[in-house]
Design an enzyme around this catalytic site. Structure first.
Site, PDB file in Angstrom:
ATOM      1  N   PHE A 113       0.864  -1.176   0.000  1.00 37.88           N
ATOM      2  CA  PHE A 113       0.000   0.000   0.000  1.00 37.88           C
ATOM      3  C   PHE A 113       0.905   1.231   0.000  1.00 37.88           C
ATOM      4  CE2 PHE A 113      -2.719   3.246   1.916  1.00 37.88           C
ATOM      5  CZ  PHE A 113      -3.860   3.091   1.149  1.00 37.88           C
ATOM      6  N   ASP A 180       1.790  -5.253   8.390  1.00 42.90           N
ATOM      7  CA  ASP A 180       0.677  -4.314   8.241  1.00 42.90           C
ATOM      8  C   ASP A 180      -0.601  -5.138   8.177  1.00 42.90           C
ATOM      9  OD1 ASP A 180      -1.395  -2.713   7.184  1.00 42.90           O
ATOM     10  OD2 ASP A 180       0.009  -1.435   6.110  1.00 42.90           O
ATOM     11  N   TYR A 205     -10.590   1.564  10.723  1.00 38.54           N
ATOM     12  CA  TYR A 205     -11.791   2.072  10.052  1.00 38.54           C
ATOM     13  C   TYR A 205     -12.275   1.173   8.925  1.00 38.54           C
ATOM     14  CZ  TYR A 205      -7.965   4.134   7.274  1.00 38.54           C
ATOM     15  OH  TYR A 205      -6.812   4.333   6.556  1.00 38.54           O
ATOM     16  N   LYS A 206     -11.578   0.074   8.670  1.00 37.19           N
ATOM     17  CA  LYS A 206     -12.014  -0.858   7.634  1.00 37.19           C
ATOM     18  C   LYS A 206     -12.923  -1.918   8.265  1.00 37.19           C
ATOM     19  CE  LYS A 206      -8.150  -0.213   4.404  1.00 37.19           C
ATOM     20  NZ  LYS A 206      -7.451   0.937   5.036  1.00 37.19           N
ATOM     21  N   ARG A 350     -12.715  -3.302  -7.006  1.00 40.90           N
ATOM     22  CA  ARG A 350     -12.611  -4.046  -5.739  1.00 40.90           C
ATOM     23  C   ARG A 350     -13.988  -4.152  -5.091  1.00 40.90           C
ATOM     24  NH1 ARG A 350      -8.375  -2.100  -1.500  1.00 40.90           N
ATOM     25  NH2 ARG A 350      -9.908  -0.428  -1.369  1.00 40.90           N
TER      26      ARG A 350
END
Length: 374
Positions: A113, A180, A205-206, A350
């Protein structure tokens, strides 16, 4: 028909039944209990108790909420703290990992990322180490490697890495490893303690549904805490923060990973959101996530012009990524029809499945809409 042991959990979330929300891998949906808890924080804890709330639970919230996340990532109490952002925590972790090293390189996942790559490059520039991107599937580590930074789940393809094997490979070469967990926390059982992971970071927050910009977390195992010398020696990581001494002495435990004053409203929003995890078994979440993504894949893999880039076996997170030459336009049209996923340039669609609130009907509605548009 697929059996769904978590169907009842959807009722705990504030969702519009007209919308198929498949972007939980970017921003999770809000649990229903969050709004009332936040209102209490603002009206009572802040509005009535004012500064007294710092000594009535606010100050210890980063460690308390961290322990709740620790249960989801295989960490015993006192090893996870919620603070700052993923990028900031990653900077702390990497600097701590390479401090006083006699090795010359940082290894980073070549498909990482972007923020991880940016931070790793900054750390390399600041420390004089070399940054070496690698394909994790063919990871090479030797006596030059100080630390390996890996994404547990690839944000673009959804590929899941073998944490046990790659951690062991790094350790066999005498290197540390930083994981991560942004796309795997809340997705599958993680065993940080058992696998002797050196350091880990992740966002909330995911799949943890903490809300936009909710604070991230960092894992530092107990055995490594005394040697965890992070670069952001802010006052809240001090051994005696309210003594206001001119010299910095780090807290002996996980609190040394803190830096600045915590964002209490966001912190307690996250705390409220985590309540839903008290009612589910993460193994059932994982089983449903694999079933959801397999079902959706079966429905879309033969559509014209579409290529599936997410692994078909169990080595995947809870997303299905598709390639299509008009991906950006196609996702915009899907969103217009209330099927919300996201687009990653140049050509990736996605679809992130959150088993706590996504259903097999969601998968079918999304696939049918995509077929119509194609």
């Amino acid at each position: 028909m697929n059996r769904d042991p978590l169907a009842h959990v959807r009722a705990l979330f504030d969702l519009d039944d007209e919308v198929v929300y498949l972007d939980g891998n970017s921003l999770g949906a809000p649990p229903k209990n969050v709004a009332a808890r936040v209102q209490d924080v603002i009206a009572n804890q802040w509005g009535r108790r004012l500064i007294r709330s710092w000594s009535e639970g606010w100050w210890e919230a980063p460690e308390r909420v961290g322990d709740r996340i620790g249960k989801l990532v295989g960490a015993a109490p006192g090893q996870v703290v919620v603070a700052d952002s993923t990028s900031v925590n990653l900077f702390k972790a990497l600097i701590a990992a390479v401090r006083r090293t006699d090795r010359s390189e940082i290894v980073v996942d070549a498909g990482t990322f972007p923020t991880d790559g940016y931070i790793a490059r900054s750390v390399a520039e600041l420390t004089g180490l070399t940054l070496r991107p690698v394909d994790p599937e063919h990871l090479t580590v030797d006596d030059r490697t100080a630390v390996v930074l890996l994404n547990h789940v690839d944000y673009r393809t959804g590929r899941l890495l073998d944490m046990a094997a790659l951690t062991r490979r790094a350790h066999e070469a005498g290197a540390k490893v930083v994981w991560d967990l942004c796309h795997s926390a809340g997705v599958l059982p993680i065993e940080l303690d058992r696998l002797e992971v050196d350091l880990a970071v992740g966002c909330t927050y995911k799949f943890l549904n903490g809300g936009p910009g909710s604070p991230a977390f960092i894992y530092v195992p107990t055995a490594a805490q005394a040697g965890f010398h992070q670069p952001l020696t802010g006052w809240t990581g001090h051994r005696t923060p309210f003594a206001m001494t001119p010299d910095y002495a780090p807290d002996p435990g996980i609190s040394r990973a803190r830096a600045g004053t915590p964002d209490i409203v966001s912190m307690l929003t996250l705390d409220a959101a985590l309540d839903v995890w008290d009612q589910v078994d993460l193994r059932e979440v994982r089983a449903k996530g694999l079933a959801l993504t397999a079902h959706f894949r079966e429905l879309v893999e033969d559509l014209p012009g579409v290529g599936v880039i997410t692994p078909a076996d169990e080595w995947r997170g809870h997303q299905v990524s598709l390639r299509h030459r008009d991906a950006q336009s196609l996702m915009r049209r899907l969103v217009e029809r209330n099927v919300i996923g996201d687009h990653r340039p140049p050509d990736v669609l996605r679809f992130g499945f959150a088993p706590l609130y996504n259903s097999f009907e969601d998968a079918e509605r999304a696939a049918a809409t995509l077929k119509e548009l194609l």
